[in-house]
Design a protein around this motif. Sequence first.
Motif, PDB file in Angstrom:
ATOM      1  N   PHE A  73     -90.691  58.662 -25.439  1.00 21.24           N
ATOM      2  CA  PHE A  73     -90.221  57.812 -24.206  1.00 21.24           C
ATOM      3  C   PHE A  73     -91.285  57.372 -23.362  1.00 21.24           C
ATOM      4  O   PHE A  73     -92.486  57.957 -23.658  1.00 21.24           O
ATOM      5  N   CYS A  74     -91.198  56.490 -22.380  1.00 27.06           N
ATOM      6  CA  CYS A  74     -92.408  55.948 -21.368  1.00 27.06           C
ATOM      7  C   CYS A  74     -91.629  55.592 -20.277  1.00 27.06           C
ATOM      8  O   CYS A  74     -90.569  54.923 -20.277  1.00 27.06           O
ATOM      9  N   THR A  75     -92.258  55.836 -19.156  1.00 25.70           N
ATOM     10  CA  THR A  75     -92.066  55.306 -17.796  1.00 25.70           C
ATOM     11  C   THR A  75     -92.970  53.970 -17.752  1.00 25.70           C
ATOM     12  O   THR A  75     -94.336  54.235 -17.706  1.00 25.70           O
ATOM     13  N   LEU A  76     -92.326  52.834 -17.634  1.00 28.37           N
ATOM     14  CA  LEU A  76     -93.158  51.748 -17.506  1.00 28.37           C
ATOM     15  C   LEU A  76     -93.322  51.234 -16.210  1.00 28.37           C
ATOM     16  O   LEU A  76     -92.066  50.822 -15.436  1.00 28.37           O
ATOM     17  N   ILE A  77     -94.339  50.999 -15.587  1.00 25.54           N
ATOM     18  CA  ILE A  77     -94.465  50.634 -14.180  1.00 25.54           C
ATOM     19  C   ILE A  77     -95.362  49.148 -14.038  1.00 25.54           C
ATOM     20  O   ILE A  77     -96.117  49.001 -14.609  1.00 25.54           O
ATOM     21  N   TYR A  78     -94.578  48.553 -13.068  1.00 28.08           N
ATOM     22  CA  TYR A  78     -95.349  47.049 -12.751  1.00 28.08           C
ATOM     23  C   TYR A  78     -95.981  47.376 -11.268  1.00 28.08           C
ATOM     24  O   TYR A  78     -95.480  46.901 -10.333  1.00 28.08           O
ATOM     25  N   PRO A  79     -97.438  47.752 -11.230  1.00 29.00           N
ATOM     26  CA  PRO A  79     -97.830  48.151 -10.002  1.00 29.00           C
ATOM     27  C   PRO A  79     -98.619  46.857  -9.512  1.00 29.00           C
ATOM     28  O   PRO A  79     -98.886  46.002 -10.472  1.00 29.00           O
ATOM     29  N   SER A  80     -98.539  46.632  -8.141  1.00 26.29           N
ATOM     30  CA  SER A  80     -98.934  45.445  -7.812  1.00 26.29           C
ATOM     31  C   SER A  80     -99.774  45.408  -6.370  1.00 26.29           C
ATOM     32  O   SER A  80     -99.140  45.878  -5.543  1.00 26.29           O
ATOM     33  N   SER A  81    -101.103  45.161  -6.263  1.00 25.16           N
ATOM     34  CA  SER A  81    -101.804  45.499  -5.256  1.00 25.16           C
ATOM     35  C   SER A  81    -101.273  44.557  -4.233  1.00 25.16           C
ATOM     36  O   SER A  81    -101.379  44.775  -3.079  1.00 25.16           O
ATOM     37  N   ALA A  82    -101.249  43.340  -4.646  1.00 25.64           N
ATOM     38  CA  ALA A  82    -101.029  42.109  -3.815  1.00 25.64           C
ATOM     39  C   ALA A  82     -99.703  41.366  -4.492  1.00 25.64           C
ATOM     40  O   ALA A  82     -99.187  41.819  -5.442  1.00 25.64           O
ATOM     41  N   SER A  83     -99.223  40.474  -3.973  1.00 27.36           N
ATOM     42  CA  SER A  83     -98.078  39.633  -4.534  1.00 27.36           C
ATOM     43  C   SER A  83     -98.638  38.953  -5.714  1.00 27.36           C
ATOM     44  O   SER A  83     -99.626  38.446  -5.794  1.00 27.36           O
ATOM     45  N   TRP A  84     -97.945  39.319  -6.639  1.00 29.52           N
ATOM     46  CA  TRP A  84     -98.021  38.618  -8.063  1.00 29.52           C
ATOM     47  C   TRP A  84     -96.527  38.131  -8.637  1.00 29.52           C
ATOM     48  O   TRP A  84     -95.691  37.788  -7.796  1.00 29.52           O
ATOM     49  N   ARG A  85     -96.483  37.994  -9.743  1.00 33.33           N
ATOM     50  CA  ARG A  85     -95.087  37.421 -10.461  1.00 33.33           C
ATOM     51  C   ARG A  85     -93.933  38.113 -10.146  1.00 33.33           C
ATOM     52  O   ARG A  85     -94.161  39.578 -10.091  1.00 33.33           O
ATOM     53  N   PRO A  86     -92.875  38.042 -10.013  1.00 34.07           N
ATOM     54  CA  PRO A  86     -91.774  38.757  -9.258  1.00 34.07           C
ATOM     55  C   PRO A  86     -91.231  39.545 -10.564  1.00 34.07           C
ATOM     56  O   PRO A  86     -90.649  40.713 -10.098  1.00 34.07           O
ATOM     57  N   CYS A  87     -91.535  39.169 -11.905  1.00 36.31           N
ATOM     58  CA  CYS A  87     -90.872  40.124 -12.766  1.00 36.31           C
ATOM     59  C   CYS A  87     -91.957  39.932 -13.990  1.00 36.31           C
ATOM     60  O   CYS A  87     -92.731  39.054 -14.163  1.00 36.31           O
ATOM     61  N   SER A  88     -91.815  41.188 -14.815  1.00 33.95           N
ATOM     62  CA  SER A  88     -92.519  40.964 -16.153  1.00 33.95           C
ATOM     63  C   SER A  88     -91.746  40.333 -17.025  1.00 33.95           C
ATOM     64  O   SER A  88     -90.545  39.840 -17.004  1.00 33.95           O
ATOM     65  N   ASP A  89     -92.481  39.908 -18.149  1.00 32.97           N
ATOM     66  CA  ASP A  89     -91.814  39.305 -19.245  1.00 32.97           C
ATOM     67  C   ASP A  89     -92.473  40.210 -20.352  1.00 32.97           C
ATOM     68  O   ASP A  89     -93.315  39.580 -21.237  1.00 32.97           O
ATOM     69  N   THR A  90     -91.964  41.248 -20.835  1.00 30.19           N
ATOM     70  CA  THR A  90     -92.351  42.384 -21.507  1.00 30.19           C
ATOM     71  C   THR A  90     -91.655  42.308 -22.989  1.00 30.19           C
ATOM     72  O   THR A  90     -90.318  42.269 -22.943  1.00 30.19           O
ATOM     73  N   SER A  91     -92.447  42.307 -23.941  1.00 32.81           N
ATOM     74  CA  SER A  91     -91.658  42.238 -25.376  1.00 32.81           C
ATOM     75  C   SER A  91     -92.397  43.673 -25.888  1.00 32.81           C
ATOM     76  O   SER A  91     -93.280  44.264 -25.857  1.00 32.81           O
TER      77      SER A  91
END
Length: 615
Positions: free
Chosen positions: A520-538
């Motif tokens: 398993f993995c825990t996938l995190i979308y960390p953001s220092s500042a504002s970036w895209r609202p959602c990932s587009d992950t394959s």
Amino acid sequence: MAYKALTHPWAAEKLALLAADLAQGGPVAIYDPHGIAQTALALLPARIAVAGVYTHDSLRVGQPCGDMTLLALADLPRTPAKTVWALDFRHGVMENRLSDLLPAGGRLRTLAEVRLPGNMLSVAHDYLDGLNFATNLAFFRDTAEFSTRLVSANYWSRYGADNVRFWLRLYDQAGQVLHTWEEAVPRAGQAIILDSAEIRQRFGLPEFTGQLFIHAMGIAGHDVVKYALETRGRGDNPSLSVTHDANAWPAARYANLPAPGLGEDVVLWLQNSHALPVASGDMSLNRMGSERHIPIARALAPYETVAVHMGDIMPDLAWPEQIELRAGGHVVRPRYEITQRHRTRIAHLNVERADLRPDPGIEKLDSRFFGRGYLLPFPVPDPARYRTLVLPAPMAENLDDLPVRIDCFDAEGKGAGLHFMGRLPRDHATVCDVSELMAAEGHGELVYDFRDGGQADGWLHALIRYEDRRTGHVAETSFGAHIFNTVMTYRGEPQSYVGPPPGLSTRLFLTAAIAEPFSFCTLIYPSSASWRPCSDTSLYLHAADGTVVAQEKVTVPQSGSRAIWPHRIFGEAALLRAGEGAYVIIRDTTCRLFGYHGRMMGQDGRFSVDHMFGF
């Protein structure tokens, strides 16, 4: 790169023969065209009499070189030595350059005598190209209690490599060679699996606890050998853990070694990375922040593996106090193993930087560009079942304090609280139980907070420990902070896997299993500042031969997280088609994601956790 060229086990054997020959031939004049004389002399197993060290650089003449002074190459003909040793791997070039400068009757020796064979080189025309020395070491063990499994993939094929091979040498605990062999990795994207049990059976080897030297050959594009190392208990042994690659460069100091908790035996595995012995007392331990050093009395033979029990050498320390290893450059990133109630877990220390100084610019980072700046993301599993303990760790020799805060986010990226840990002194023993700050699973981020002043160097680290309240199983990992997902850059951040910053894409490796222990993995979308609202992950499921078997999409909200279980996402049929050795590549071209991977046994709750690697 000369260091790796001289410490490769194949080259080290030749260097020992050369050193013995030089020692018998009387005083030696050294020509040092690349400034590596001190490194080369330190790696010689036999002392030689040096008549002088010569340089062609007029600006370096008269400067110190160890306890000697650099001499002008033009004066080489007047040396009393009969042997000139040119520290260059190209004999022909040195012969042309020095033929008129050799003393009367003098003989020229070079480092060409310790060159690897041509079939071991990835870049034939440039011997010291980093791709020729893509090497690493792994803690490797196969006993009645434990087995180990190293996993990775042929990521070099992405850069055009079509003849990847591994040169492997296995050492036992005493540092003796058990076996040397090659493994071919011919297919693009092919899984790399080095299983201790299979290797032991294939070559008819006895039990071993030692280290595996790994040299990737025929590669392109990437000169780092990355892997995950799984350790499993055999029979009734309930141990399960995973750790990261060893980082092939030895360091002077390592940190984030935890002191033993109640009922724990903490073992530091010291593995000599060189073909030279380590003398008694050359390495030492101290409580982090203390200058009272306790020498490690045990000498180490070349490539020897030694278990050092923290409870024996530092009996007055206890969790959450931290221990610093003064390693003297003798070992690459070491492992430590904790045994508690018959369960063991393995994690690694981290390199303590000597080149970093506190950077006042970090406190002044423009929030328009960098938001919260450097941050260290980590998973927070269901707080009702798991404790998530965060222990910030100084990771530079010149750092006096750590001004830090923990920001919490739920799985959808909404703020879930924060906690200012304070301006922690270097010798602190302060741990934060993040499970007490959150009502549901998500993730936390350790960040700098200068409300009370303090120092920052951009190398913010922490040990993160996970305790299962129900079963008592424990796993832990450690990592460092980065700037994530900003288009502006600061001192190489946001980092890129390959190429210049900013790194704004993702390519992560995750094993896939059809049976327990499931990966398993825990996938995190960390953001220092504002970036895209959602990932587009394959997510690409690969068979062991590198073939893509299936593909799925996931979306991670900014500042959010997702649990990825390959057997659930792809299903049993796809995993059966992928077969043993299957893995998942997590790919995103829209943002940089960060992840922690592991395995879990559903029956008894055993699990492992470590940060993922990308390429």
